[in-house]
Design a protein around this motif. Sequence first.
Motif, PDB file in Angstrom:
ATOM      1  N   SER A  10     -85.699  31.606  35.824  1.00 24.94           N
ATOM      2  CA  SER A  10     -86.744  30.919  35.832  1.00 24.94           C
ATOM      3  C   SER A  10     -87.875  30.973  34.861  1.00 24.94           C
ATOM      4  CB  SER A  10     -87.710  31.032  37.307  1.00 24.94           C
ATOM      5  OG  SER A  10     -88.493  32.280  37.309  1.00 24.94           O
ATOM      6  N   SER A  11     -87.803  32.180  34.078  1.00 24.97           N
ATOM      7  CA  SER A  11     -88.604  32.263  32.834  1.00 24.97           C
ATOM      8  C   SER A  11     -88.017  32.013  31.706  1.00 24.97           C
ATOM      9  CB  SER A  11     -89.171  33.791  32.857  1.00 24.97           C
ATOM     10  OG  SER A  11     -88.035  34.696  32.293  1.00 24.97           O
ATOM     11  N   ASN A  12     -86.753  31.616  31.476  1.00 24.25           N
ATOM     12  CA  ASN A  12     -86.102  31.424  30.349  1.00 24.25           C
ATOM     13  C   ASN A  12     -86.677  30.014  29.440  1.00 24.25           C
ATOM     14  OD1 ASN A  12     -84.372  33.474  31.073  1.00 24.25           O
ATOM     15  ND2 ASN A  12     -82.520  32.138  31.395  1.00 24.25           N
ATOM     16  N   ILE A  13     -86.831  30.372  28.196  1.00 26.56           N
ATOM     17  CA  ILE A  13     -87.306  29.383  27.293  1.00 26.56           C
ATOM     18  C   ILE A  13     -86.254  29.502  26.056  1.00 26.56           C
ATOM     19  CG2 ILE A  13     -89.074  28.558  25.899  1.00 26.56           C
ATOM     20  CD1 ILE A  13     -90.619  28.526  28.223  1.00 26.56           C
ATOM     21  N   THR A  14     -86.137  28.190  25.446  1.00 26.48           N
ATOM     22  CA  THR A  14     -85.186  28.404  24.236  1.00 26.48           C
ATOM     23  C   THR A  14     -86.044  27.343  23.258  1.00 26.48           C
ATOM     24  OG1 THR A  14     -83.279  28.615  25.234  1.00 26.48           O
ATOM     25  CG2 THR A  14     -83.044  27.813  23.050  1.00 26.48           C
ATOM     26  N   ILE A  15     -86.434  27.767  22.005  1.00 22.00           N
ATOM     27  CA  ILE A  15     -86.777  26.938  20.913  1.00 22.00           C
ATOM     28  C   ILE A  15     -85.821  26.832  19.611  1.00 22.00           C
ATOM     29  CG2 ILE A  15     -89.158  26.767  21.779  1.00 22.00           C
ATOM     30  CD1 ILE A  15     -89.581  28.688  19.369  1.00 22.00           C
ATOM     31  N   SER A  16     -85.457  25.747  19.051  1.00 27.63           N
ATOM     32  CA  SER A  16     -84.976  25.607  17.743  1.00 27.63           C
ATOM     33  C   SER A  16     -85.712  25.031  16.767  1.00 27.63           C
ATOM     34  CB  SER A  16     -83.576  24.993  18.011  1.00 27.63           C
ATOM     35  OG  SER A  16     -82.740  25.818  18.996  1.00 27.63           O
ATOM     36  N   GLU A  17     -85.622  25.400  15.512  1.00 24.59           N
ATOM     37  CA  GLU A  17     -86.292  25.150  14.666  1.00 24.59           C
ATOM     38  C   GLU A  17     -85.651  25.099  13.251  1.00 24.59           C
ATOM     39  OE1 GLU A  17     -90.577  25.531  12.198  1.00 24.59           O
ATOM     40  OE2 GLU A  17     -90.554  25.775  14.448  1.00 24.59           O
ATOM     41  N   LEU A  18     -85.706  24.106  12.302  1.00 23.16           N
ATOM     42  CA  LEU A  18     -84.870  24.024  11.032  1.00 23.16           C
ATOM     43  C   LEU A  18     -85.815  24.843  10.226  1.00 23.16           C
ATOM     44  CD1 LEU A  18     -82.321  23.004   9.694  1.00 23.16           C
ATOM     45  CD2 LEU A  18     -83.744  21.102   9.040  1.00 23.16           C
ATOM     46  N   ALA A  45     -95.055  31.187  25.822  1.00 25.66           N
ATOM     47  CA  ALA A  45     -94.519  29.902  26.567  1.00 25.66           C
ATOM     48  C   ALA A  45     -93.692  30.580  27.783  1.00 25.66           C
ATOM     49  CB  ALA A  45     -93.786  29.268  25.788  1.00 25.66           C
ATOM     50  N   CYS A  46     -93.068  31.727  27.299  1.00 24.20           N
ATOM     51  CA  CYS A  46     -92.079  32.245  28.368  1.00 24.20           C
ATOM     52  C   CYS A  46     -92.889  32.989  29.679  1.00 24.20           C
ATOM     53  CB  CYS A  46     -91.463  33.382  27.927  1.00 24.20           C
ATOM     54  SG  CYS A  46     -90.292  34.316  29.030  1.00 24.20           S
ATOM     55  N   ALA A  47     -94.097  33.865  29.193  1.00 23.62           N
ATOM     56  CA  ALA A  47     -94.867  34.561  29.971  1.00 23.62           C
ATOM     57  C   ALA A  47     -95.636  33.483  30.589  1.00 23.62           C
ATOM     58  CB  ALA A  47     -95.727  35.501  29.274  1.00 23.62           C
TER      59      ALA A  47
END
Length: 182
Positions: A10-18, A45-47
């Motif tokens: 429920s805490s998982n966050i993924t970000i991607s950036e070039l 963001a995750c916390a």
Amino acid sequence: MNNTFKTVASSNITISELMLPSHTNFSGKIHGGYILSLLDQIAFACASKFSGNYCVTASVDTVDFLRPIEVGELVTMKASVNYVGRSSMIIGIRVESENIQTGAIKHCNSSYFTMVSKDKDGKNEKVPGLILSNLEEVRRFCNCLKQISLKKEKDRHEEVFNYSSIETLASLEKYNVLVELG
């Protein structure tokens, strides 16, 4: 008072950036400071997602820069809560970069941020308990316990260690230092 439990998932966050040329250091690689800024954002963001509250960074416990990141690579950061205390959480973050032409992926960084949950008045706020759903999550939680224990031991050592003893000063001779006390 919050007595709920939430899953790690429920805490998982993924970000991607070039990665752009504007993100580089003087050697043409992506600047570590830029990556640190992104790490702090995803830890927040995750916390905040897990706790449901505003969160602040209490400490950056580990940042291991393993491989350089190149301009034009797609950087993906994956964060999850690895440990919870009363109002604190340790967020684990894995950083990978992908060469978008070849598809080659490399693990570039692992980081651990301690975040603290705050209420609207800025006081520490209790966080939900953590449901560990698999042995990998158990491993990560146990590694955090070890990390916390080592941190406490380091603090205890700092309090009692005699930096001015003759033995301590003599032991420094084997290092690349010159002690010139005034």
